[in-house]
Design an enzyme around this catalytic site. Structure first.
Site, short mmCIF file in Angstrom:
data_model
loop_
_atom_site.label_atom_id
_atom_site.label_comp_id
_atom_site.label_asym_id
_atom_site.label_seq_id
_atom_site.Cartn_x
_atom_site.Cartn_y
_atom_site.Cartn_z
N ASP A 126 12.00 9.54 35.94
CA ASP A 126 11.26 10.81 35.89
C ASP A 126 11.23 11.51 37.25
OD1 ASP A 126 9.78 12.78 34.59
OD2 ASP A 126 8.43 11.36 33.63
N ASP A 183 8.56 19.00 28.39
CA ASP A 183 8.23 18.04 27.33
C ASP A 183 8.09 18.68 25.95
OD1 ASP A 183 8.05 16.50 29.59
OD2 ASP A 183 6.12 15.61 29.06
C1 GLA Z 1 6.96 13.36 31.97
C2 GLA Z 1 8.17 13.20 31.05
C3 GLA Z 1 7.72 12.68 29.70
C4 GLA Z 1 6.97 11.36 29.87
C5 GLA Z 1 5.82 11.53 30.84
C6 GLA Z 1 5.17 10.20 31.21
O1 GLA Z 1 6.11 14.37 31.52
O2 GLA Z 1 8.85 14.42 30.92
O3 GLA Z 1 8.83 12.51 28.83
O4 GLA Z 1 7.87 10.38 30.33
O5 GLA Z 1 6.23 12.15 32.05
O6 GLA Z 1 4.12 10.35 32.11
#
Ligand code: GLA
Length: 379
Positions: A126, A183
Site C-alpha cells: 500500500d 477504494d
Molecule cells: C487502503 C487500500 C485498501 C485497504 C486499506 C487498508 O485504503 O487502498 O484497499 O488495503 O488501505 O487499510
C-alpha cells in the site's frame, strides 16, 4: 513471477477490515474449496491490513498479532497450502500502514525475508504515509527487488491508487498488478465511477502486469467494512461482468462462508470467468454509440477466435435501446458475414446479425447482457 492471467482470490478488507483472525482465515480457506471457488479458478487467500502487532520485535522483525493469529503466519500458510491455495499478506511502503500498523519503509529486505520465511505467495503493498520527497515508483521497485532477493516467487500487488501516473511505471518496476483507483465501496455509483475512470486505460494491462480497479463487492449486500448502501443481484452481476470484460483481477470481498446461492453462482460463472481469464488478455474496444454514458458497449477479441460482447445499461431506467452497431466497430453488412450470437447467461442462441447486435431482451436498469459471438458466412 510470471502471472499470465488476472490473479483470482479473496481478500479480507471489504468485509472484515480489522476484524480478522486465524479461525476466520482458516474457515475462508475451507470455504474456497467447499463452495467450488477454488475449482472456478480462485487461488489466493489474502489477509489485508491489521494483521500485525503494533510494533516490531527486538530484532526489528514484523510479528503477527498474537491475539488474532496465535500460531503465527507460517501455521496459516501451511493450512492454506494444504488446500491447494496460495497465501497473501499486506504491507505498506511508508513507515505505517493505512490503519497505523508498522510499514516496511527502510525494512524492505528484512520484511521480504520475513514474508518468504512465512511462505507468503502474494504481497499487497500500500501507499499510506509514504515519504513525499521520494518518487513513488522507487519505493515499489525497492520492495520488488527485496522480494526477488529472497528467492521465493511472490506476486507483487501494488496499491498506490493510480497516483503519480502508476500505469506509466508499474510494469517497469516489476508489479504483477497495480491499483489504478481509489477504494471501492459497496455501491453501484462507485462501480460506475471506477468503470468510467478506467475503461480506456487497459491497453498496457496484460500478462505480467494487470490494471486493478479494486476488489469485488459482489455478495456484500450493504454489510461489512466498505458498506455503502449495498447493491442488488443485477448490479453485482454488472460489476462482475465489467471486471471480466476488462480482464481485471478477481479478488472476492464478501464473506464466502455464508454467501447466497445467487452470489456463489455469479462468482463461479464459467462463461464470465473465461472472458476474464482469456489467454490473450486483450482489452475490449469501447464501441462508440449514441449513448456512451447510458449504454456503454464493449467488444473483446478472444483467443479461440470468438468475441465477447458486453452491453451495459448503467442508466437508472430499463432499456430496449442498448445494442452493438457493427458499423461502430468498423464492419459493414455488405462484407458478407454475420455474427452468430449466444447469451452467456442462458447459453441460448439469440440469432445471427449483420448490422446491429441486439441483446434479445430488455436490459433492466443497472443490468447488462454479455454475449459470445462467432463470425459466420452469411446465408
Ligand atoms: C487502503 C487500500 C485498501 C485497504 C486499506 C487498508 O485504503 O487502498 O484497499 O488495503 O488501505 O487499510
Amino acid at each position: 513471477m510470471t502471472v499470465k492471467t488476472p490473479p483470482m482470490g479473496w481478500n479480507s478488507w471489504n468485509t472484515f477490515g480489522e476484524n480478522i483472525n486465524e479461525q476466520l482465515i482458516m474457515e475462508i480457506a475451507d470455504a474456497m474449496v467447499s463452495t467450488g471457488l477454488k475449482d472456478a479458478g480462485y487461488e489466493y487467500v489474502v489477509i489485508d491490513d491489521c494483521w500485525s502487532a503494533k510494533s516490531r520485535d527486538e530484532n526489528g522483525d514484523l510479528v503477527a498479532d498474537p491475539v488474532k493469529f496465535p500460531h503465527g503466519l507460517k501455521y496459516l500458510a501451511d493450512y492454506i497450502h494444504a488446500r491447494g491455495l496460495k497465501f497473501g499478506i499486506y504491507g505498506c511502503c511508508g513507515p505505517r500502514t493505512c490503519a497505523g500498523y508498522p510499514g516496511s519503509l527502510d525494512h524492505e529486505l528484512q520484511d521480504a525475508l520475513f514474508f518468504a520465511r512465512n511462505e507468503i505467495d502474494f504481497l499487497k503493498y500500500d501507499w499510506c504515509t509514504y515519504p513525499r520527497a521520494v518518487p513513488g515508483w522507487t519505493l515499489y521497485n525497492r520492495i520488488r527487488m527485496a522480494l526477488n532477493a529472497t528467492g521465493r516467487d511472490i506476486l507483487l500487488s501494488i496499491c498506490n491508487w493510480g497516483e503519480q501516473d502508476t500505469l506509466s511505471w508499474a510494469r517497469s518496476v516489476g508489479a504483477d498488478m497495480y491499483r489504478s483507483t481509489y477504494d471501492i465501496s459497496d455501491s453501484f455509483d462507485i462501480v460506475r465511477i471506477l468503470f468510467n475512470e478506467q475503461k480506456n486505460n487497459m491497453c498496457l494491462s496484460g500478462p505480467s502486469c494487470f490494471n486493478d480497479m479494486d476488489m469485488l463487492i459482489c455478495g456484500m449486500y450493504g454489510k461489512g467494512n466498505v458498506a455503502n448502501g449495498g447493491c442488488n443481484d443485477i448490479e453485482y452481476r454488472t460489476h462482475f461482468a465489467m471486471w471480466c470484460m476488462l480482464s481485471q483481477p478477481l479478488m472476492i470481498g464478501c464473506d464466502i462462508r455464508s454467501m447466497t446461492e445467487e452470489t456463489r453462482k455469479l462468482l463461479t460463472d464459467a462463461a464470465l470467468i473465461a472472458i476474464d481469464q482469456d489467454a490473450e488478455v486483450r482489452p475490449p474496444i469501447i464501441a462508440a454509440n449514441n449513448y456512451p454514458d447510458r449504454y456503454p458497449t464493449m467488444f473483446k477479441h478472444l483467443s479461440d477466435g470468438s468475441y465477447a460482447i458486453g452491453i451495459f445499461n448503467i442508466s437508472n431506467e430499463d432499456t430496449d435501446v442498448g445494442a452493438l452497431w457493427l458499423a461502430d466497430i468498423g464492419l459493414s453488412p455488405r462484407d458478407g458475414y454475420a455474427f452468430r450470437v449466444y447469451d452467456t447467461e442462458s447459453g441460448e442462441l439469440i440469432g445471427e446479425f449483420d448490422d446491429m447486435i441486439k441483446p434479445g431482451a430488455t436490459i433492466p436498469a443497472h443490468g447488462c447482457k454479455v454475449l459470445r459471438a462467432y463470425l459466420v458466412k452469411k446465408g
